[in-house]
Design a protein around this motif. Sequence first.
Motif, PDB file in Angstrom:
ATOM      1  N   GLN A 224     -19.950  -4.441   8.209  1.00  0.00           N
ATOM      2  CA  GLN A 224     -20.412  -3.233   9.261  1.00  0.00           C
ATOM      3  C   GLN A 224     -18.919  -2.560   9.622  1.00  0.00           C
ATOM      4  OE1 GLN A 224     -23.120  -1.962  10.294  1.00  0.00           O
ATOM      5  NE2 GLN A 224     -21.950  -0.533  11.651  1.00  0.00           N
ATOM      6  N   LYS A 225     -17.961  -3.514  10.008  1.00  0.00           N
ATOM      7  CA  LYS A 225     -16.743  -2.932  10.236  1.00  0.00           C
ATOM      8  C   LYS A 225     -16.169  -1.936   9.135  1.00  0.00           C
ATOM      9  CE  LYS A 225     -12.897  -2.648  12.892  1.00  0.00           C
ATOM     10  NZ  LYS A 225     -12.992  -1.833  14.023  1.00  0.00           N
ATOM     11  N   THR A 226     -16.450  -2.094   7.898  1.00  0.00           N
ATOM     12  CA  THR A 226     -16.018  -1.311   6.901  1.00  0.00           C
ATOM     13  C   THR A 226     -16.676   0.000   6.802  1.00  0.00           C
ATOM     14  OG1 THR A 226     -15.479  -3.164   5.614  1.00  0.00           O
ATOM     15  CG2 THR A 226     -15.749  -1.314   4.488  1.00  0.00           C
ATOM     16  N   ARG A 227     -18.013  -0.123   7.118  1.00  0.00           N
ATOM     17  CA  ARG A 227     -18.843   0.859   7.500  1.00  0.00           C
ATOM     18  C   ARG A 227     -18.450   2.123   8.403  1.00  0.00           C
ATOM     19  NH1 ARG A 227     -24.074   0.672   5.126  1.00  0.00           N
ATOM     20  NH2 ARG A 227     -24.883   1.758   6.900  1.00  0.00           N
TER      21      ARG A 227
ATOM     22  N   LEU B 245      -9.027  -5.606   5.766  1.00  0.00           N
ATOM     23  CA  LEU B 245      -9.335  -4.424   5.357  1.00  0.00           C
ATOM     24  C   LEU B 245      -9.491  -3.107   5.973  1.00  0.00           C
ATOM     25  CD1 LEU B 245     -10.380  -3.013   2.779  1.00  0.00           C
ATOM     26  CD2 LEU B 245     -12.522  -3.949   3.008  1.00  0.00           C
ATOM     27  N   SER B 246      -9.941  -3.207   7.432  1.00  0.00           N
ATOM     28  CA  SER B 246     -10.047  -2.032   8.213  1.00  0.00           C
ATOM     29  C   SER B 246      -8.541  -1.469   8.536  1.00  0.00           C
ATOM     30  CB  SER B 246     -10.851  -2.345   9.608  1.00  0.00           C
ATOM     31  OG  SER B 246     -10.093  -3.439  10.290  1.00  0.00           O
ATOM     32  N   ASP B 247      -7.562  -2.532   8.917  1.00  0.00           N
ATOM     33  CA  ASP B 247      -6.315  -2.042   8.919  1.00  0.00           C
ATOM     34  C   ASP B 247      -5.867  -1.296   7.541  1.00  0.00           C
ATOM     35  OD1 ASP B 247      -6.471  -3.011  11.475  1.00  0.00           O
ATOM     36  OD2 ASP B 247      -5.181  -4.850  10.801  1.00  0.00           O
ATOM     37  N   ALA B 248      -6.188  -1.878   6.607  1.00  0.00           N
ATOM     38  CA  ALA B 248      -5.667  -1.302   5.230  1.00  0.00           C
ATOM     39  C   ALA B 248      -6.282   0.001   4.971  1.00  0.00           C
ATOM     40  CB  ALA B 248      -6.105  -2.159   4.072  1.00  0.00           C
ATOM     41  N   LEU B 249      -7.572   0.376   5.401  1.00  0.00           N
ATOM     42  CA  LEU B 249      -8.296   1.534   5.334  1.00  0.00           C
ATOM     43  C   LEU B 249      -7.297   2.529   6.198  1.00  0.00           C
ATOM     44  CD1 LEU B 249     -12.000   0.623   5.035  1.00  0.00           C
ATOM     45  CD2 LEU B 249     -10.565   1.519   3.284  1.00  0.00           C
ATOM     46  N   GLY B 250      -7.163   2.216   7.404  1.00  0.00           N
ATOM     47  CA  GLY B 250      -6.439   2.950   8.386  1.00  0.00           C
ATOM     48  C   GLY B 250      -5.067   3.469   7.945  1.00  0.00           C
TER      49      GLY B 250
ATOM     50  N   LEU C 172       0.649  -1.420  -0.039  1.00  0.00           N
ATOM     51  CA  LEU C 172       0.028  -0.136   0.123  1.00  0.00           C
ATOM     52  C   LEU C 172       0.880   1.342  -0.047  1.00  0.00           C
ATOM     53  CD1 LEU C 172      -2.735  -0.974   2.338  1.00  0.00           C
ATOM     54  CD2 LEU C 172      -2.881  -0.988   0.009  1.00  0.00           C
ATOM     55  N   GLU C 173       2.183   1.185   0.595  1.00  0.00           N
ATOM     56  CA  GLU C 173       2.732   2.385   0.736  1.00  0.00           C
ATOM     57  C   GLU C 173       3.400   2.721  -0.796  1.00  0.00           C
ATOM     58  OE1 GLU C 173       5.409  -0.862   2.037  1.00  0.00           O
ATOM     59  OE2 GLU C 173       3.372  -0.130   2.539  1.00  0.00           O
ATOM     60  N   ALA C 174       3.301   1.929  -1.630  1.00  0.00           N
ATOM     61  CA  ALA C 174       3.661   2.315  -2.781  1.00  0.00           C
ATOM     62  C   ALA C 174       2.647   3.181  -3.620  1.00  0.00           C
ATOM     63  CB  ALA C 174       4.020   0.968  -3.707  1.00  0.00           C
TER      64      ALA C 174
ATOM     65  N   GLY D 170      -5.132   4.068  -9.256  1.00  0.00           N
ATOM     66  CA  GLY D 170      -3.742   3.643  -8.971  1.00  0.00           C
ATOM     67  C   GLY D 170      -3.682   2.326  -8.497  1.00  0.00           C
ATOM     68  N   ALA D 171      -4.932   1.580  -8.264  1.00  0.00           N
ATOM     69  CA  ALA D 171      -4.848   0.111  -7.886  1.00  0.00           C
ATOM     70  C   ALA D 171      -6.050  -0.258  -7.580  1.00  0.00           C
ATOM     71  CB  ALA D 171      -3.843  -0.162  -6.702  1.00  0.00           C
ATOM     72  N   VAL D 172      -6.256  -1.485  -7.387  1.00  0.00           N
ATOM     73  CA  VAL D 172      -7.704  -1.998  -7.112  1.00  0.00           C
ATOM     74  C   VAL D 172      -7.222  -2.963  -5.979  1.00  0.00           C
ATOM     75  CG1 VAL D 172      -9.506  -3.731  -7.789  1.00  0.00           C
ATOM     76  CG2 VAL D 172      -8.831  -2.243  -9.341  1.00  0.00           C
ATOM     77  N   ILE D 173      -7.636  -2.700  -4.583  1.00  0.00           N
ATOM     78  CA  ILE D 173      -7.412  -3.199  -3.426  1.00  0.00           C
ATOM     79  C   ILE D 173      -8.660  -4.178  -3.278  1.00  0.00           C
ATOM     80  CG2 ILE D 173      -6.564  -2.926  -0.976  1.00  0.00           C
ATOM     81  CD1 ILE D 173      -5.725   0.015  -2.217  1.00  0.00           C
ATOM     82  N   THR D 174      -8.001  -5.419  -2.667  1.00  0.00           N
ATOM     83  CA  THR D 174      -9.419  -6.181  -2.178  1.00  0.00           C
ATOM     84  C   THR D 174      -8.619  -7.318  -1.096  1.00  0.00           C
ATOM     85  OG1 THR D 174     -10.950  -7.764  -2.798  1.00  0.00           O
ATOM     86  CG2 THR D 174      -8.746  -8.091  -3.808  1.00  0.00           C
ATOM     87  N   THR D 175      -9.661  -8.032  -0.467  1.00  0.00           N
ATOM     88  CA  THR D 175      -9.024  -8.635   0.592  1.00  0.00           C
ATOM     89  C   THR D 175      -8.623 -10.309   0.259  1.00  0.00           C
ATOM     90  OG1 THR D 175     -11.315  -9.630   0.859  1.00  0.00           O
ATOM     91  CG2 THR D 175     -10.724  -7.893   2.401  1.00  0.00           C
ATOM     92  N   GLN D 176      -7.599 -10.848   0.869  1.00  0.00           N
ATOM     93  CA  GLN D 176      -7.124 -12.150   0.501  1.00  0.00           C
ATOM     94  C   GLN D 176      -8.425 -13.184   0.685  1.00  0.00           C
ATOM     95  OE1 GLN D 176      -3.771 -12.742   2.806  1.00  0.00           O
ATOM     96  NE2 GLN D 176      -2.411 -11.744   1.580  1.00  0.00           N
ATOM     97  N   ARG D 177      -9.236 -13.181   1.552  1.00  0.00           N
ATOM     98  CA  ARG D 177     -10.147 -14.112   1.918  1.00  0.00           C
ATOM     99  C   ARG D 177     -11.724 -13.459   0.986  1.00  0.00           C
ATOM    100  NH1 ARG D 177     -11.305 -15.899   7.877  1.00  0.00           N
ATOM    101  NH2 ARG D 177     -12.726 -17.412   6.531  1.00  0.00           N
ATOM    102  N   HIS D 178     -12.429 -14.165   0.510  1.00  0.00           N
ATOM    103  CA  HIS D 178     -13.403 -13.900  -0.144  1.00  0.00           C
ATOM    104  C   HIS D 178     -13.357 -13.168  -1.277  1.00  0.00           C
ATOM    105  CE1 HIS D 178     -15.554 -16.157   3.036  1.00  0.00           C
ATOM    106  NE2 HIS D 178     -15.022 -15.365   3.922  1.00  0.00           N
ATOM    107  N   SER D 179     -12.393 -13.145  -2.019  1.00  0.00           N
ATOM    108  CA  SER D 179     -12.113 -12.451  -3.163  1.00  0.00           C
ATOM    109  C   SER D 179     -11.382 -13.342  -4.190  1.00  0.00           C
ATOM    110  CB  SER D 179     -11.022 -10.970  -2.892  1.00  0.00           C
ATOM    111  OG  SER D 179     -12.031 -10.340  -1.842  1.00  0.00           O
TER     112      SER D 179
END
Length: 296
Positions: free
Chosen positions: A256-259, A209-214, A140-142, A174-183
């Motif tokens: 819900q956590k994403t919201r 995902l919530s960590d990535a959004l942070g 993500l930092e890239a 710049g990118a499409v970001i998704t989760t490792q599970r259920h994707s």
Amino acid sequence: MSKDNKSGGKPATDKSAKDTHYATLRRAHRDAKRERGEIPTPAPQKRKRGADDWKPPALAPDQVFLYGLHTVRAALENPERRNIRLSVTQNALARLEIDAEAIGIPVDMVSPHDIDRVLGPEAIHQGVMLETRPLPVRRLEALKDSPLLLVLDQVTDPHNVGAIMRSAVAFNAGAVITTQRHSPTESGVLAKSASGALELIPYIQITNLSDALGELHKLGFFTIGLDSEGPAALEGTFSGGRIALVLGSEGKGLRQKTRETVSALARLDMPGAIKSLNVSNAAAIALYAARLHLKA
């Protein structure tokens, strides 16, 4: 002597060759439109024979099979790809328009049935299959210099993800970001649906995902979750010079956590009787609106 020859016309064989030439041009034009997604791919009715007893081959974790003319051509042109072997019919090799000796990997001349045995009888492979390795992992930092990102919250259908990738490339995300599970992982189905876009945009799969959004918030991104019940219209929600759009799964939408983690929730205002869209259609509209904001 034929009637054509008596009247000074061209022999029938010349007309047949001319018809074949134009048929080839029409087929190439039609294939190009299908690869761009402008017309649908016909249902593989003739290719279903043997589908019931076909079993996919066991693949190694780092083994990927890509197929389809446009998909394989894009992969061969991607310098970040580590390609292993190309399997292709004589006709498909001509339509690929590549120098087989210059691509630096073994090229096997095969029949369509040979490819069917690997991909299954329903894969629309157009006579070409590429064995390759997954693309390098991105962090993500890239993405700190990218003004627009797309984040998917457990969108499971590879056809939808592929279509979303095409839109993301079209609007210069710049990118499409998704989760490792259920994707969906990188695969032939995903790449074929993306029609070359997989080679043009980073596909980043993260654990949480919530960590990535942070992390994206720390990088200066304003994250907007698309929700049909969002409190405000999307076009009035944008803020700042870096936007990350977050879209939920096909049925459940955002978790819900994403919201709770995104910077804001927003809706696509639709005045008609239908109030929700397929996730790939919603992504295209949201990307267009975000690009208008970033250009303002």
